[in-house]
Design a protein around this motif. Structure first.
Motif, PDB file in Angstrom:
ATOM      1  N   LEU A 163       1.437  10.497  40.931  1.00  8.89           N
ATOM      2  CA  LEU A 163       2.074  10.239  42.216  1.00  8.89           C
ATOM      3  C   LEU A 163       3.069   9.096  42.095  1.00  8.89           C
ATOM      4  CD1 LEU A 163      -0.858  10.531  44.809  1.00  8.89           C
ATOM      5  CD2 LEU A 163       0.795  12.269  44.096  1.00  8.89           C
ATOM      6  N   SER A 164       2.731   8.096  41.303  1.00 11.06           N
ATOM      7  CA  SER A 164       3.634   6.952  41.151  1.00 11.06           C
ATOM      8  C   SER A 164       4.914   7.341  40.423  1.00 11.06           C
ATOM      9  CB  SER A 164       2.932   5.818  40.396  1.00 11.06           C
ATOM     10  OG  SER A 164       2.478   6.260  39.122  1.00 11.06           O
ATOM     11  N   GLY A 165       4.826   8.334  39.537  1.00 10.16           N
ATOM     12  CA  GLY A 165       6.001   8.771  38.795  1.00 10.16           C
ATOM     13  C   GLY A 165       6.745   9.915  39.446  1.00 10.16           C
ATOM     14  N   GLY A 166       6.139  10.545  40.442  1.00  9.57           N
ATOM     15  CA  GLY A 166       6.778  11.657  41.126  1.00  9.57           C
ATOM     16  C   GLY A 166       6.728  12.942  40.316  1.00  9.57           C
ATOM     17  N   VAL A 167       7.296  14.009  40.879  1.00  7.74           N
ATOM     18  CA  VAL A 167       7.219  15.317  40.224  1.00  7.74           C
ATOM     19  C   VAL A 167       7.958  15.334  38.895  1.00  7.74           C
ATOM     20  CG1 VAL A 167       6.883  16.540  42.400  1.00  7.74           C
ATOM     21  CG2 VAL A 167       9.206  16.180  41.540  1.00  7.74           C
ATOM     22  N   ALA A 168       8.893  14.414  38.706  1.00  7.81           N
ATOM     23  CA  ALA A 168       9.610  14.345  37.427  1.00  7.81           C
ATOM     24  C   ALA A 168       8.687  13.948  36.285  1.00  7.81           C
ATOM     25  CB  ALA A 168      10.768  13.359  37.521  1.00  7.81           C
ATOM     26  N   SER A 169       7.527  13.391  36.607  1.00  5.12           N
ATOM     27  CA  SER A 169       6.580  12.977  35.562  1.00  5.12           C
ATOM     28  C   SER A 169       5.667  14.123  35.116  1.00  5.12           C
ATOM     29  CB  SER A 169       5.721  11.812  36.069  1.00  5.12           C
ATOM     30  OG  SER A 169       4.854  12.225  37.117  1.00  5.12           O
ATOM     31  N   TYR A 170       5.839  15.312  35.676  1.00  5.66           N
ATOM     32  CA  TYR A 170       4.976  16.455  35.345  1.00  5.66           C
ATOM     33  C   TYR A 170       5.112  16.845  33.880  1.00  5.66           C
ATOM     34  CZ  TYR A 170       3.000  21.153  35.255  1.00  5.66           C
ATOM     35  OH  TYR A 170       2.260  22.266  34.937  1.00  5.66           O
ATOM     36  N   LYS A 171       3.955  17.125  33.244  1.00 12.19           N
ATOM     37  CA  LYS A 171       3.933  17.583  31.855  1.00 12.19           C
ATOM     38  C   LYS A 171       2.971  18.771  31.733  1.00 12.19           C
ATOM     39  CE  LYS A 171       4.654  12.871  30.079  1.00 12.19           C
ATOM     40  NZ  LYS A 171       4.065  11.754  29.278  1.00 12.19           N
ATOM     41  N   SER A 172       3.415  19.809  31.080  1.00 10.64           N
ATOM     42  CA  SER A 172       2.571  20.966  30.786  1.00 10.64           C
ATOM     43  C   SER A 172       1.631  20.611  29.632  1.00 10.64           C
ATOM     44  CB  SER A 172       3.435  22.168  30.409  1.00 10.64           C
ATOM     45  OG  SER A 172       2.635  23.243  29.978  1.00 10.64           O
ATOM     46  N   ILE A 173       0.349  20.927  29.784  1.00  9.28           N
ATOM     47  CA  ILE A 173      -0.626  20.518  28.770  1.00  9.28           C
ATOM     48  C   ILE A 173      -1.375  21.706  28.165  1.00  9.28           C
ATOM     49  CG2 ILE A 173      -2.735  19.174  28.372  1.00  9.28           C
ATOM     50  CD1 ILE A 173      -1.704  17.182  30.443  1.00  9.28           C
ATOM     51  N   ILE A 174      -1.793  22.673  28.981  1.00  6.33           N
ATOM     52  CA  ILE A 174      -2.564  23.816  28.465  1.00  6.33           C
ATOM     53  C   ILE A 174      -1.942  25.121  28.952  1.00  6.33           C
ATOM     54  CG2 ILE A 174      -4.786  24.998  28.409  1.00  6.33           C
ATOM     55  CD1 ILE A 174      -6.188  22.397  28.903  1.00  6.33           C
ATOM     56  N   ASP A 175      -1.554  25.992  28.025  1.00  7.48           N
ATOM     57  CA  ASP A 175      -1.172  27.361  28.379  1.00  7.48           C
ATOM     58  C   ASP A 175      -2.451  28.191  28.448  1.00  7.48           C
ATOM     59  OD1 ASP A 175       1.422  26.552  28.313  1.00  7.48           O
ATOM     60  OD2 ASP A 175       1.982  27.700  26.530  1.00  7.48           O
ATOM     61  N   LYS A 176      -2.651  28.895  29.562  1.00  5.69           N
ATOM     62  CA  LYS A 176      -3.912  29.625  29.726  1.00  5.69           C
ATOM     63  C   LYS A 176      -3.665  31.076  30.154  1.00  5.69           C
ATOM     64  CE  LYS A 176      -5.047  28.127  34.413  1.00  5.69           C
ATOM     65  NZ  LYS A 176      -5.090  29.448  35.012  1.00  5.69           N
TER      66      LYS A 176
END
Length: 345
Positions: free
Chosen positions: A157-170
């Motif tokens: 939340l502090s970094g906003g949506v720009a901080s989103y990172k993909s971690i697991i492909d499922k």
């Protein structure tokens, strides 16, 4: 893609409150539960047992736990809605408006409610479901941007949506057989914040028939570590619970204080994550095509569920509005005054 699948099944939504083990005849419906503006209604429970309900436009707060009265506290939050996630702080929620709401995300404070006109979206990020890992980190289940598969990702939340990172492909895109598609599912984080429960979902393009829906447990610490180091995790390396196809298709959406995972779909299934056994199956909705999303209310030790167009509550726990006589009017006036006080705090 995931939304197309879900909308094709769900025609409307209400809430179901289940106190196992009870039969369908032991239930009565909420008479004043908010109806969906569009396709869905989502809700979460607060620490005192009241429900916060989102009908796809307005947010309603239950006046008292189990009471059949819901008061609008904010409006303008237009969307499917996709999910409403409660923060560990007990009063902050994250609203995901879904595709129908432009995939906007809103942070909303129940203790200081504001209409959307005064509370701008924190950004746009495609999503199907979300839950808090910590007071700052949120895990999202969504279809990947290239539509190759679904994924679990994290943002702050502090970094906003720009901080989103993909971690697991499922699952990994290369593992999807020809002629099959993928869809997202609900996900759940246990009360201790130790584990995330998620599910893959593969279906046949031609018939929409389920091909795989493996439930797995992911270490929250591993997700956070991968996020902090920009790493990735393999879906198949996560702990499998039960066999593929053993559970309904809506996915895991909550965990009880006893650690049982609640999986929704055509019924609500209470799953033991240690053995994979279904300890209990709950089906209070007598509609022809019920479709549940489960929710556990820790304050009341009750299981709730979102189901197709109807709302139920155990008769023993249901609290209706008083008849409008002298005593009834006094109680109703007191309730209205208390609700206004909450809004003005």
């Amino acid at each position: 893609m995931s939304k197309v699948l879900f909308v094709s099944i769900v025609l409307g939504s209400g809430v179901v409150l289940i106190a196992a083990p009870a039969a369908a005849q032991d239930y009565t419906s909420y008479k004043h539960f908010p109806s969906p503006v569009g396709y869905f209604v989502m809700c979460t429970d607060l620490s005192d047992g009241r429900l916060l309900v989102w009908d796809g436009e307005s947010l309603y707060l239950q006046d008292e736990p189990s009471l059949d009265r819901f008061t609008a506290i904010a409006t303008g939050y237009s969307g499917d809605p996709a999910f409403i996630a409660l923060s560990p702080d007990g009063h902050t929620v994250l609203l995901g408006t879904g595709y129908g709401g432009g995939d906007n995300l809103y942070v909303f404070d129940v203790d200081a409610p504001k209409d959307a006109s005064e509370n701008p979206s924190i950004g746009v990020l495609s999503h199907y479901w979300g839950a808090f890992l910590t007071a700052d980190l949120v895990v999202i289940d969504r279809v990947k941007s290239d539509y190759s598969t679904t994924e679990l990702g994290v943002f702050s939340l502090s970094g906003g949506v720009a901080s989103y990172k993909s971690i697991i492909d499922k699952p990994a895109a290369a593992a999807i057989p020809a002629g099959q598609g993928v869809a997202s599912s609900a996900l759940a984080v246990d009360a201790a914040g130790a584990y995330v429960y998620a599910m893959d979902y593969l279906y046949d393009y031609a018939t929409w028939a389920l091909q795989s829906n493996q439930l797995r447990r992911v270490s929250a610490a591993d997700l956070i570590a991968a996020y902090n180091t920009s790493g990735t995790l393999a879906w198949t390396a996560q702990t499998a619970i039960g066999a593929s196809g053993a559970y309904d298709g809506s996915g895991p959406s909550d965990v009880t204080t006893a650690g049982k995972v609640l999986v929704g779909g055509n019924a609500i299934q209470m799953v033991d994550p240690g053995t994979g056994a279904i300890d209990e199956t709950l089906t209070p909705d007598t509609a022809a095509y019920p479709w549940y999303t489960a929710l556990y209310n820790a304050a009341l030790s009750h299981i709730y569920g979102v189901s197709s167009g109807t709302g139920w509550v155990p008769e023993a726990d249901y609290v209706g509005l008083p008849a409008i006589g002298a005593a009834g009017l006094l109680l109703l006036t007191a309730g209205l005054a208390r609700s206004m006080y909450r809004r003005l705090r």
